[in-house]
Design a protein around this motif. Structure first.
Motif, mmCIF file in Angstrom:
data_model
loop_
_atom_site.group_PDB
_atom_site.id
_atom_site.type_symbol
_atom_site.label_atom_id
_atom_site.label_comp_id
_atom_site.label_asym_id
_atom_site.label_seq_id
_atom_site.Cartn_x
_atom_site.Cartn_y
_atom_site.Cartn_z
ATOM 1 N N ASP A 212 49.545 -26.311 33.300
ATOM 2 C CA ASP A 212 50.974 -25.998 33.306
ATOM 3 C C ASP A 212 51.816 -27.251 33.123
ATOM 4 O O ASP A 212 52.923 -27.203 32.583
ATOM 5 N N PHE A 213 51.303 -28.383 33.611
ATOM 6 C CA PHE A 213 52.017 -29.652 33.473
ATOM 7 C C PHE A 213 51.514 -30.481 32.289
ATOM 8 O O PHE A 213 51.852 -31.647 32.164
ATOM 9 N N GLY A 214 50.690 -29.863 31.433
ATOM 10 C CA GLY A 214 50.189 -30.557 30.261
ATOM 11 C C GLY A 214 49.133 -31.586 30.574
ATOM 12 O O GLY A 214 48.867 -32.483 29.760
ATOM 13 N N LEU A 215 48.486 -31.476 31.748
ATOM 14 C CA LEU A 215 47.525 -32.476 32.203
ATOM 15 C C LEU A 215 46.096 -32.049 31.881
ATOM 16 O O LEU A 215 45.642 -31.002 32.353
ATOM 17 N N PRO A 216 45.345 -32.837 31.123
ATOM 18 C CA PRO A 216 43.925 -32.501 30.895
ATOM 19 C C PRO A 216 43.161 -32.504 32.214
ATOM 20 O O PRO A 216 43.404 -33.338 33.087
ATOM 21 N N VAL A 217 42.216 -31.573 32.360
ATOM 22 C CA VAL A 217 41.446 -31.475 33.589
ATOM 23 C C VAL A 217 39.972 -31.278 33.249
ATOM 24 O O VAL A 217 39.625 -30.467 32.383
ATOM 25 N N LEU A 218 39.121 -32.053 33.895
ATOM 26 C CA LEU A 218 37.670 -31.910 33.753
ATOM 27 C C LEU A 218 37.213 -30.855 34.739
ATOM 28 O O LEU A 218 37.448 -30.977 35.937
ATOM 29 N N ILE A 219 36.564 -29.800 34.260
ATOM 30 C CA ILE A 219 36.183 -28.689 35.133
ATOM 31 C C ILE A 219 34.668 -28.538 35.187
ATOM 32 O O ILE A 219 33.943 -28.998 34.306
ATOM 33 N N ALA B 154 47.204 -32.655 23.376
ATOM 34 C CA ALA B 154 47.697 -31.939 22.200
ATOM 35 C C ALA B 154 47.153 -30.510 22.153
ATOM 36 O O ALA B 154 47.860 -29.577 21.753
ATOM 37 N N THR B 155 45.907 -30.338 22.571
ATOM 38 C CA THR B 155 45.311 -29.003 22.623
ATOM 39 C C THR B 155 46.064 -28.117 23.604
ATOM 40 O O THR B 155 46.354 -26.945 23.311
ATOM 41 N N ILE B 156 46.393 -28.666 24.769
ATOM 42 C CA ILE B 156 47.157 -27.904 25.755
ATOM 43 C C ILE B 156 48.505 -27.504 25.178
ATOM 44 O O ILE B 156 48.931 -26.342 25.273
ATOM 45 N N ALA B 157 49.205 -28.458 24.572
ATOM 46 C CA ALA B 157 50.540 -28.186 24.031
ATOM 47 C C ALA B 157 50.498 -27.111 22.947
ATOM 48 O O ALA B 157 51.402 -26.274 22.847
ATOM 49 N N ARG C 128 39.614 -21.743 28.406
ATOM 50 C CA ARG C 128 38.487 -22.315 27.654
ATOM 51 C C ARG C 128 38.935 -23.457 26.731
ATOM 52 O O ARG C 128 38.387 -23.634 25.628
ATOM 53 N N LEU C 129 39.861 -24.243 27.215
ATOM 54 C CA LEU C 129 40.398 -25.353 26.432
ATOM 55 C C LEU C 129 39.928 -26.720 26.919
ATOM 56 O O LEU C 129 40.126 -27.723 26.235
ATOM 57 N N MET C 130 39.318 -26.785 28.117
ATOM 58 C CA MET C 130 39.026 -28.062 28.744
ATOM 59 C C MET C 130 37.525 -28.371 28.787
ATOM 60 O O MET C 130 36.703 -27.458 28.777
ATOM 61 N N PRO C 131 37.158 -29.659 28.868
ATOM 62 C CA PRO C 131 35.735 -30.056 28.917
ATOM 63 C C PRO C 131 35.047 -29.525 30.171
ATOM 64 O O PRO C 131 35.625 -29.541 31.267
ATOM 65 N N PRO D 18 50.868 -20.267 29.399
ATOM 66 C CA PRO D 18 51.031 -20.036 30.843
ATOM 67 C C PRO D 18 51.497 -18.626 31.146
ATOM 68 O O PRO D 18 52.098 -17.949 30.299
ATOM 69 N N THR D 19 51.214 -18.169 32.357
ATOM 70 C CA THR D 19 51.680 -16.867 32.845
ATOM 71 C C THR D 19 52.767 -17.104 33.873
ATOM 72 O O THR D 19 52.531 -17.762 34.885
ATOM 73 N N SER D 20 53.955 -16.598 33.633
ATOM 74 C CA SER D 20 55.048 -16.775 34.582
ATOM 75 C C SER D 20 54.825 -15.884 35.797
ATOM 76 O O SER D 20 54.112 -14.873 35.730
ATOM 77 N N GLU D 21 55.441 -16.249 36.910
ATOM 78 C CA GLU D 21 55.288 -15.404 38.092
ATOM 79 C C GLU D 21 55.950 -14.052 37.878
ATOM 80 O O GLU D 21 55.496 -13.046 38.402
#
Length: 481
Positions: free
Chosen positions: A372-379, A423-426, A391-394, A431-434
């Protein structure tokens, strides 16, 4: 016109504390139910006896003010003294916090005493807070007398997790209303070794009650719905519940949009990675500690600080032992508890990358918050985390130490790779709004069992083994009837 009732027990019990996990989700549902004006929604709560009742006018005002951020909440205060923190809590109690429940007492006592919910200082503070709250509660007067919505066969009720726990434990009367509940996960019965035995027993009782008594069970992910069907099949539960899926959002970013973020002084201008989660064995913090220990001499100053946000939970012995045996890791690891939403938003907005190595999840709120904040995350390879990050993150297997070392080293040193992930996130993250999540939930409550719901998504009966559940999360309009 359909009569819709929304349970507000969880937000009232949690009170004016920074919402996390399930409380954040249920706060969002109630807030959007109060805001929408297309279909009348009546608010109710469930007493400890398991009986439902309508809210008093003062409870409605307090709930609205709390959810719309018109009241002070208990967060932050940095290095303020014990007495200053206690004064803040007493002010919140006078402002309406007396309507909160026992979790409020425990949480604010830990905040005031700066403890991990144990010890003499914590217990004395908790007793003082509870006495102040109950004194104010007694001055408010008795709860209103009303009909129990759960006894009315002509209404639809959304029931919170806390209320299901109360009903399964204490209620003797049958439920006549058409009940919908959210299923966040079934991890305690799937993998009980991560939990205390007493919690597993209570969770199983509540879960069985849900499948036997709810008309709709709404999973927060396809993975959760899949595990629910497997549990029903294995336990041979005789139920008529329909399982749907309403993919969860994260809601933090839009919740702090007006107030902005708040920097954490000790981290300004420093590179850091962030993991926001309760500290417990299931969340696999020990993997991160071992990775950071190995990489410290290899990467030196190129290795970011590791910021671990969350309160301490159960089965943390291995983490404590590791920290005691390797005190040098304190140079690169920071534990934060009790931070505000604005501070958490700053962490997501300024981190180099996020990490989420959990062994198993029902969704993975912190991973979704990163995106949501455009931050890459390793999962990790927990299936729900892949859903939460679309399914966008490593992905690295939760127990693959060498794999995590390689992933963290690359994220720490490869600017081009991180830029590509951003860039992939952007470009691709949606996102799903509340409002979208809550509105779809209210619409699902009204849909006939097995009938199509809005946007072409399908409700999948539990008897259809292996079928696909609804996965759409787009915003829709409520319709009566």
């Amino acid at each position: 016109m359909t009569a819709i009732y929304v349970d507000v027990t969880q937000p009232l019990q949690w009170g004016p504390l920074p919402p996390v996990g399930i409380p954040r989700v249920e706060n969002a549902i109630v807030r959007q139910a109060m805001r929408q004006d297309q279909v009348p929604v009546t608010l109710f709560l469930v007493e400890r006896s398991g009986r439902g009742r309508l809210l008093s006018s003062s409870e409605r005002r307090y709930l609205s003010d709390m959810l719309e951020n018109r009241l002070p909440i208990i967060e932050g205060d940095g290095e303020a003294s014990y007495w200053r923190r206690l004064a803040r809590v007493l002010n919140v109690i006078r402002s309406g916090g007396h309507m909160s429940g026992r979790e409020f007492d425990r949480a604010v006592a830990a905040y005031v005493a700066r403890s991990e919910r144990n010890g003499t200082r914590f217990e004395l503070t908790k007793a003082l807070v509870r006495a102040a709250r109950l004194t104010s509660w007694g001055a408010r007067g008795r709860a209103p007398v009303s009909a129990d919505p759960l006894s009315d066969p002509d209404v639809y009720c959304f029931l919170s997790k806390l209320s299901m726990h109360r009903i399964a434990a204490n209620r003797s009367d049958a439920i006549a209303a058409s009940v919908t509940a959210i299923l966040h996960d079934i991890i305690p019965v799937d993998q009980p070794d991560y939990f205390e035995a007493s919690h597993v027993d209570k969770f199983r009782r509540d879960l069985d009650w849900m499948f036997l008594n709810c008309r709709k069970v709404v999973g927060v992910s396809e993975w959760t719905a899949c595990r629910a069907r497997a549990y029903i099949d294995a336990a041979e539960i005789d139920n008529q519940a329909t399982i749907c899926v309403n993919p969860l959002g994260s809601f933090l970013r839009e919740g702090i949009a007006e107030q902005g973020d708040e920097p954490l002084d000790g981290l300004v201008d420093k590179p850091f990675a962030v993991y926001c989660s309760t500290i417990e064995a299931r969340k696999n913090h020990i993997m991160l500690l071992r990775v950071w220990q190995k990489l410290m001499p290899i990467l030196g100053g190129r290795l970011p600080m590791l910021v671990l946000c969350g309160r301490w939970g159960w089965k943390v012995g291995e983490v404590r032992q590791f920290l005691a045996a390797h005190p040098e890791i304190g140079q690169k690891v920071v534990f934060l508890t009790g931070i505000s939403d604005a501070q958490l938003a700053w962490l997501y907005g300024n981190a180099r990358f996020g990490v989420f190595p959990s062994h198993v999840e029902g969704w993975g709120l912190g991973a979704a918050e990163c995106l949501d904040f455009g931050l890459p995350v390793l999962i990790s390879d927990a299936e729900a985390l892949a859903e939460a990050t679309q399914r966008l993150m490593p992905v690295t297997p939760a127990d693959d130490f060498d794999g995590w070392c390689a992933a963290v080293e690359r994220a720490s040193t490869d600017d081009a790779w991180l830029a590509l992930l951003r860039a992939t996130i952007a470009a691709r993250y949606r996102p799903t709004s509340e409002m979208a999540f809550a509105t779809r939930l209210l619409s699902l409550m009204q849909a006939s069992s097995g009938a199509p719901v809005a946007n072409g998504a399908q409700s999948t009966p539990t008897g259809q083994r292996g079928g696909a559940a609804a996965s759409g999360g787009a915003e829709i309009h409520l319709r009566a009837g």
